[in-house]
Design a protein around this motif. Sequence first.
Motif, PDB file in Angstrom:
ATOM      1  N   VAL A  71      27.619  52.922  37.509  1.00  0.00           N
ATOM      2  CA  VAL A  71      27.187  51.857  38.463  1.00  0.00           C
ATOM      3  C   VAL A  71      25.640  51.404  38.355  1.00  0.00           C
ATOM      4  O   VAL A  71      24.807  52.168  37.828  1.00  0.00           O
ATOM      5  CB  VAL A  71      27.105  52.182  39.839  1.00  0.00           C
ATOM      6  CG1 VAL A  71      26.445  53.449  40.157  1.00  0.00           C
ATOM      7  CG2 VAL A  71      27.214  51.101  40.992  1.00  0.00           C
ATOM      8  N   LYS A 106      30.627  40.045  35.495  1.00  0.00           N
ATOM      9  CA  LYS A 106      29.564  40.974  35.564  1.00  0.00           C
ATOM     10  C   LYS A 106      28.417  40.536  34.712  1.00  0.00           C
ATOM     11  O   LYS A 106      27.105  40.630  34.931  1.00  0.00           O
ATOM     12  CB  LYS A 106      30.047  42.342  35.166  1.00  0.00           C
ATOM     13  CG  LYS A 106      30.885  42.840  36.486  1.00  0.00           C
ATOM     14  CD  LYS A 106      31.409  44.168  36.245  1.00  0.00           C
ATOM     15  CE  LYS A 106      32.409  44.514  37.297  1.00  0.00           C
ATOM     16  NZ  LYS A 106      33.049  45.950  36.950  1.00  0.00           N
ATOM     17  N   ASP A 123      37.397  38.905  42.030  1.00  0.00           N
ATOM     18  CA  ASP A 123      37.087  39.609  40.971  1.00  0.00           C
ATOM     19  C   ASP A 123      36.983  38.792  39.637  1.00  0.00           C
ATOM     20  O   ASP A 123      37.237  39.169  38.458  1.00  0.00           O
ATOM     21  CB  ASP A 123      38.105  40.892  40.773  1.00  0.00           C
ATOM     22  CG  ASP A 123      39.465  40.302  40.624  1.00  0.00           C
ATOM     23  OD1 ASP A 123      39.660  39.328  40.623  1.00  0.00           O
ATOM     24  OD2 ASP A 123      40.330  41.235  40.442  1.00  0.00           O
ATOM     25  N   GLU A 126      36.754  39.903  35.271  1.00  0.00           N
ATOM     26  CA  GLU A 126      35.975  40.787  36.010  1.00  0.00           C
ATOM     27  C   GLU A 126      34.787  41.266  34.952  1.00  0.00           C
ATOM     28  O   GLU A 126      33.555  41.031  35.341  1.00  0.00           O
ATOM     29  CB  GLU A 126      36.680  41.944  36.604  1.00  0.00           C
ATOM     30  CG  GLU A 126      35.718  42.862  37.485  1.00  0.00           C
ATOM     31  CD  GLU A 126      36.451  43.958  38.234  1.00  0.00           C
ATOM     32  OE1 GLU A 126      35.735  44.559  39.198  1.00  0.00           O
ATOM     33  OE2 GLU A 126      37.701  43.880  38.168  1.00  0.00           O
ATOM     34  N   GLU A 127      35.043  41.768  33.832  1.00  0.00           N
ATOM     35  CA  GLU A 127      33.901  42.196  32.995  1.00  0.00           C
ATOM     36  C   GLU A 127      33.157  41.061  32.668  1.00  0.00           C
ATOM     37  O   GLU A 127      31.921  41.118  32.515  1.00  0.00           O
ATOM     38  CB  GLU A 127      34.554  42.964  31.750  1.00  0.00           C
ATOM     39  CG  GLU A 127      35.331  44.016  32.038  1.00  0.00           C
ATOM     40  CD  GLU A 127      34.509  45.258  32.658  1.00  0.00           C
ATOM     41  OE1 GLU A 127      33.207  45.150  32.629  1.00  0.00           O
ATOM     42  OE2 GLU A 127      35.283  46.243  33.242  1.00  0.00           O
ATOM     43  N   LEU A 140      23.317  42.029  39.125  1.00  0.00           N
ATOM     44  CA  LEU A 140      23.987  42.916  38.713  1.00  0.00           C
ATOM     45  C   LEU A 140      24.230  44.148  39.579  1.00  0.00           C
ATOM     46  O   LEU A 140      25.178  44.892  39.472  1.00  0.00           O
ATOM     47  CB  LEU A 140      23.617  43.423  37.076  1.00  0.00           C
ATOM     48  CG  LEU A 140      24.699  44.357  36.290  1.00  0.00           C
ATOM     49  CD1 LEU A 140      26.072  43.691  36.449  1.00  0.00           C
ATOM     50  CD2 LEU A 140      23.964  44.582  34.809  1.00  0.00           C
ATOM     51  N   ASN A 187      28.958  42.216  45.575  1.00  0.00           N
ATOM     52  CA  ASN A 187      29.734  42.730  44.437  1.00  0.00           C
ATOM     53  C   ASN A 187      30.276  41.719  43.492  1.00  0.00           C
ATOM     54  O   ASN A 187      30.911  42.177  42.557  1.00  0.00           O
ATOM     55  CB  ASN A 187      30.574  43.757  44.905  1.00  0.00           C
ATOM     56  CG  ASN A 187      29.726  44.860  45.501  1.00  0.00           C
ATOM     57  OD1 ASN A 187      28.517  45.487  45.249  1.00  0.00           O
ATOM     58  ND2 ASN A 187      30.308  45.491  46.592  1.00  0.00           N
ATOM     59  N   ALA A 188      30.471  40.293  44.225  1.00  0.00           N
ATOM     60  CA  ALA A 188      31.036  39.447  43.209  1.00  0.00           C
ATOM     61  C   ALA A 188      30.172  38.338  43.137  1.00  0.00           C
ATOM     62  O   ALA A 188      29.237  38.083  44.048  1.00  0.00           O
ATOM     63  CB  ALA A 188      32.422  38.964  43.816  1.00  0.00           C
ATOM     64  N   SER A 204      27.133  46.659  40.444  1.00  0.00           N
ATOM     65  CA  SER A 204      28.576  46.435  40.061  1.00  0.00           C
ATOM     66  C   SER A 204      28.848  47.752  39.092  1.00  0.00           C
ATOM     67  O   SER A 204      27.799  48.498  38.634  1.00  0.00           O
ATOM     68  CB  SER A 204      28.273  45.312  38.952  1.00  0.00           C
ATOM     69  OG  SER A 204      27.935  43.816  39.701  1.00  0.00           O
ATOM     70  N   LEU A 239      26.706  37.699  36.090  1.00  0.00           N
ATOM     71  CA  LEU A 239      25.652  38.484  37.327  1.00  0.00           C
ATOM     72  C   LEU A 239      24.262  38.926  36.784  1.00  0.00           C
ATOM     73  O   LEU A 239      23.399  38.850  37.443  1.00  0.00           O
ATOM     74  CB  LEU A 239      26.459  39.225  38.050  1.00  0.00           C
ATOM     75  CG  LEU A 239      27.584  38.768  38.842  1.00  0.00           C
ATOM     76  CD1 LEU A 239      28.507  40.118  39.577  1.00  0.00           C
ATOM     77  CD2 LEU A 239      27.293  37.957  40.061  1.00  0.00           C
ATOM     78  N   TRP A 240      24.486  39.727  35.583  1.00  0.00           N
ATOM     79  CA  TRP A 240      23.328  40.034  34.962  1.00  0.00           C
ATOM     80  C   TRP A 240      22.116  39.001  34.474  1.00  0.00           C
ATOM     81  O   TRP A 240      21.293  39.310  34.800  1.00  0.00           O
ATOM     82  CB  TRP A 240      23.799  40.827  33.617  1.00  0.00           C
ATOM     83  CG  TRP A 240      23.100  41.775  32.874  1.00  0.00           C
ATOM     84  CD1 TRP A 240      21.521  41.699  33.030  1.00  0.00           C
ATOM     85  CD2 TRP A 240      23.219  42.974  32.102  1.00  0.00           C
ATOM     86  NE1 TRP A 240      20.951  42.851  32.429  1.00  0.00           N
ATOM     87  CE2 TRP A 240      21.918  43.426  31.835  1.00  0.00           C
ATOM     88  CE3 TRP A 240      24.347  43.457  31.498  1.00  0.00           C
ATOM     89  CZ2 TRP A 240      21.767  44.607  30.890  1.00  0.00           C
ATOM     90  CZ3 TRP A 240      24.227  44.509  30.728  1.00  0.00           C
ATOM     91  CH2 TRP A 240      22.967  45.164  30.262  1.00  0.00           C
TER      92      TRP A 240
END
Length: 389
Positions: free
Chosen positions: A262, A230, A210, A226-227, A239, A170-171, A242, A233-234
């Motif tokens: 989510v 993400k 985060d 954090e945003e 992703l 998740n991170a 997330s 990650l995308w």
Amino acid sequence: MTGNCRLFRGFIILLLLCLLMGCWDSDEIDNLAIVIGSGFDIVNDGQAEATVQIASPTGFPSAGNGGTEISPYLSLSEKGADSSEIINSMQQQLSRRFFLGHRQVIIFGEEYARHGIDQFIDLFMRSPDSRYTGYVLTAYGISAKDVLNASYVFENIPAIAINKMQEEGNALGTLVGEFIASLASDEKTTVTGAIRIVETGAAGNVYRIDHAAVYRENSLAGFLNEEQMKMLLWLKGKLQGSMMSIQFEPKSDKFRGKVGIVFFKSDAKIDVRLENEIPHVAVQMKAKAKMMNNDTPVNMGINENLQQLEKKFVEKIENTLNNILETAQKEWKVDIFDFAEEIHVQHPQFWKNTKDQWLELYPKVPVSFQIELEIQNTGRTQAPAHFKK
């Protein structure tokens, strides 16, 4: 004669098998100081300070309660001018041989990372018994020593807790092997998860990973929140799982006005075209998500409302991406989305001619984002009476 040859070959094979089964240079586990986690900091005199967590199957006596309390690990810190001096000082305090083969995390303190990570880590990372499948992290706002010395509420050994958090996905997670490869690459930016302590108490501490730490030329350039993490990650195809929320309606006495989703599917594609010897990058990003919560009076089961929700999420995503790009191009001068890798693949001759000037060219590269988001499974089979139409 043939029978003798077969007998001789059989004897040789049997001898080789016997040799392979032996562990001539092995150490008994009782003779090893097994390092589970290590960290690096810069102290006031400019020296490096290394901290290690050493696991014990039987536990170590703690300093409190007359030394009777048993701890599952030993935390040890030493300062020195170089890595050899540090590890030698540590070894002199141990009755067992220092062993890095089971290390699960390496943490750089924020100040150490900003100072530069080259000077002191070579022995710890390139040792023959060093583990390349552990994770590298950067401490956010604190030292690596603070993280490794903070007990954790759910695990006996903090380094194991951190490793499990990274494996959950998740991170942002960066393995040691990936970290070293990115440091040596002209096409990939070095990025790690960033860890901080968010809660302390008598039972232990709670960590959060985060943020993401972004490096330039082996030094910390800055952090993604954090945003922003993400979005990275995308682009990396990671992703899934997330979560994201927006303020869809103004806050009222009855509702906070927030909607959360989510992501369960995502994809990203980068296209590069050349115009006047300048790369123009187009990033296409698609994702599917399901609604997690709707703390508004709006019925998302109505198609028009759902489309408006998707539009607001897309606007937030575009703003986040453009903010990352602005910082990366103008302030950090870091190719955060690894556009260089795509240029190399799609325009190899251009990359060959310009790779030495990429960091100077990169801030001038125009980038556009195209976002497609589909929100499914709103979770409402029948709309409550208070929902707006």
